[in-house]
Scaffold this active site. Structure first.
Site, mmCIF file in Angstrom:
data_model
loop_
_atom_site.group_PDB
_atom_site.id
_atom_site.type_symbol
_atom_site.label_atom_id
_atom_site.label_comp_id
_atom_site.label_asym_id
_atom_site.label_seq_id
_atom_site.Cartn_x
_atom_site.Cartn_y
_atom_site.Cartn_z
ATOM 1 C CD GLU A 96 1.797 1.544 -5.557
ATOM 2 O OE1 GLU A 96 1.195 0.488 -5.272
ATOM 3 O OE2 GLU A 96 2.041 2.445 -4.741
ATOM 4 C CE LYS A 274 -1.046 -0.685 -1.864
ATOM 5 N NZ LYS A 274 -0.112 -0.045 -2.801
#
Ligand code: NAD
Length: 433
Positions: A96, A274
């Site tokens: 990511e 998260k």
């Protein structure tokens, strides 16, 4: 080795500490060389990260079943981390964009007030032994506790190596758990697993004590397995972010308000956590540890109260600065699992410079706190997309075929025109030719 990681004033001026300015502007080769020098990696060791195929098919074939090959992910390094006064370069393995940059930026801001401070409760893992069909569970519970030393001795016979290193199984807890099939007598073996994560070690011990538990309770033992809610193996980290370092008291108030939302609302807490795992999992993966075990531990720890909540806490101190704290189960190790098997994991452990599971756990806590701060600050100010978009644009421009020389110009135009797509990157590139 410790000395290798200490840096004199001159090196600081030479940008050779972890406090790089413009590290991201170096080429990949230059970055790798700097990290190798910082961490004392040999050419062969840094090669395990810079060259594909460090994990050979031959080794991979022994790690899991039905292997057909291996799968690669980028390794980045988060910079600027000062934890308990020690400089760390943090290897992060993930896919990511913006996570590594955000962690580095947060760690830089934390330095104004001395970086991160951490502590740890110890390497204690829990193995559960479930016993059902017990007529008098409260009596049985006490009977197990009366025989604690005998049970611990049986457990410890199974792992002389661990016993020599740490003392092994140290204590017992016995709980009565009500369930749809009646009350269960659940024994917890508390085991000091040392520098191992310890799942295999404690599972073996749980299986060994089962017959004795049956004798003592008159019941039937069913499950004998580690609990990932490792709440005797907690790492803690705190940091103060001065209001000057993070953009003023409005930002402090913004982060505190953002935290209040996560603390109160499970929908928000899920995403906030998260974001924390964005920092934690990549370190867990980089060091060859079990990220599913880590995830299970964290989310169950956040669910102990009456609702799922934030793993971190953010407050304003008496001087108007932002203070953050995190406490989390850290079932991670430096021996066992893939840590010793995966050549790249070994190189990452060396970059990190951690010598014990305890130190690794505390670094992980600090990274989680930093990552959460970065996300909270972005959300409380510009919104998350501004930073994201620039990094996302870099990825897309690369996919569109931009050379390193063209990259900055293509990204700048995409962001300025608020058109971030591969097609637009190709259009810009065509215009440049
Ligand atoms: P392991 O069994 O490979 O190694 C641990 C053993 O190494 C110890 O029992 C000890 O005998 C020995 N040892 C040598 N030096 C040591 C030291 N300095 N400190 C401690 N022990 C030392 O590994 P493990 O940590 O028991 O198991 C980890 C693996 O188990 C992970 O890969 C995980 O994926 C897997 N696992 C996880 C779960 C779960 O999370 N629920 C369940 C089952 C298995």
């Amino acid at each position: 080795m410790e000395q290798e990681r200490r840096f004199d004033e001159e090196r600081i001026l030479n940008m050779k500490t972890n406090q790089y300015s413009g590290f991201h502007k170096l080429t990949m080769e230059q970055r790798a060389a700097e990290v190798a020098e910082f961490s004392g990696l040999t050419e062969e060791e840094i090669g395990r990260l810079t060259n594909p195929g460090a994990l050979t098919n031959e080794v991979a074939d022994h790690v899991i079943e039905n292997v057909i090959g291996t799968y690669q992910l980028p390794v980045g390094v988060a910079m600027n981390f000062l934890i308990n006064g020690k400089e760390y370069v943090i290897p992060m393995v993930l896919e990511e964009a913006s996570v590594v940059a955000a962690a580095s930026n947060a760690a830089k801001m934390a330095r104004a007030a001395g970086g991160f401070t951490t502590s740890y409760t110890g390497n204690i893992m829990i193995a559960q032994v479930q016993c059902i069909g017990v007529a008098n569970p409260y009596f049985a519970r006490q009977n197990i506790l009366h025989h604690k030393e005998e049970i611990l001795a049986i457990a410890n016979e199974k792992d002389p190596v661990l016993v020599k290193l740490t003392g092994g199984a140290k204590d017992l807890e016995v709980r009565i758990v009500d369930s749809q099939i009646g009350p269960m007598v659940v024994t917890h073996l508390l085991v000091d697993t040392g520098d191992a994560m310890g799942a295999n070690a404690v599972n073996t011990m749980a299986e060994a004590v089962a017959p004795t538990i049956e004798q003592l309770t008159g019941g039937t033992v069913k499950l004998r397995i580690l609990s990932n809610l490792a709440d005797h193996r907690l790492a803690r980290a705190t940091a103060t972010f001065t209001k000057e370092a993070i953009g003023g008291e409005d930002v402090v108030d913004g982060v505190v308000a953002a935290y209040a939302f996560a603390a109160a609302d499970p929908y928000r807490a899920a995403t906030s956590n998260k974001g924390i795992m964005n920092g934690i999992d990549p370190v867990v993966v980089a060091t060859g540890n079990d990220w599913r075990g880590m995830e299970a531990g964290v989310h169950s720890y956040c669910s102990r109260g009456d609702h799922y909540t934030s793993l971190t806490r953010w407050e304003k101190d008496a001087d108007g600065n932002l203070t953050g704290s995190i406490e989390l189960p850290t079932p991670v190790g430096l021996v066992g699992g893939a840590t010793k098997i995966h050549p790249a994991a070994q190189a990452c452990v060396k970059i990190l410079g951690v010598k014990t599971a305890a130190e690794l756990a505390q670094v992980i806590a600090a990274v989680g706190l930093a990552q959460n701060f970065a996300a909270m600050r972005a959300l409380a100010t510009d919104g998350i997309q501004k930073g994201h978009m620039k990094l996302h644009a870099r990825n897309l421009a690369t996919v569109a075929g931009a050379t390193p020389e063209q990259l900055d110009a293509v990204v700048a135009k995409m962001v300025a025109d608020k058109k971030v797509s591969v097609d637009y990157a190709k259009e810009i590139l065509a215009g440049m030719q």
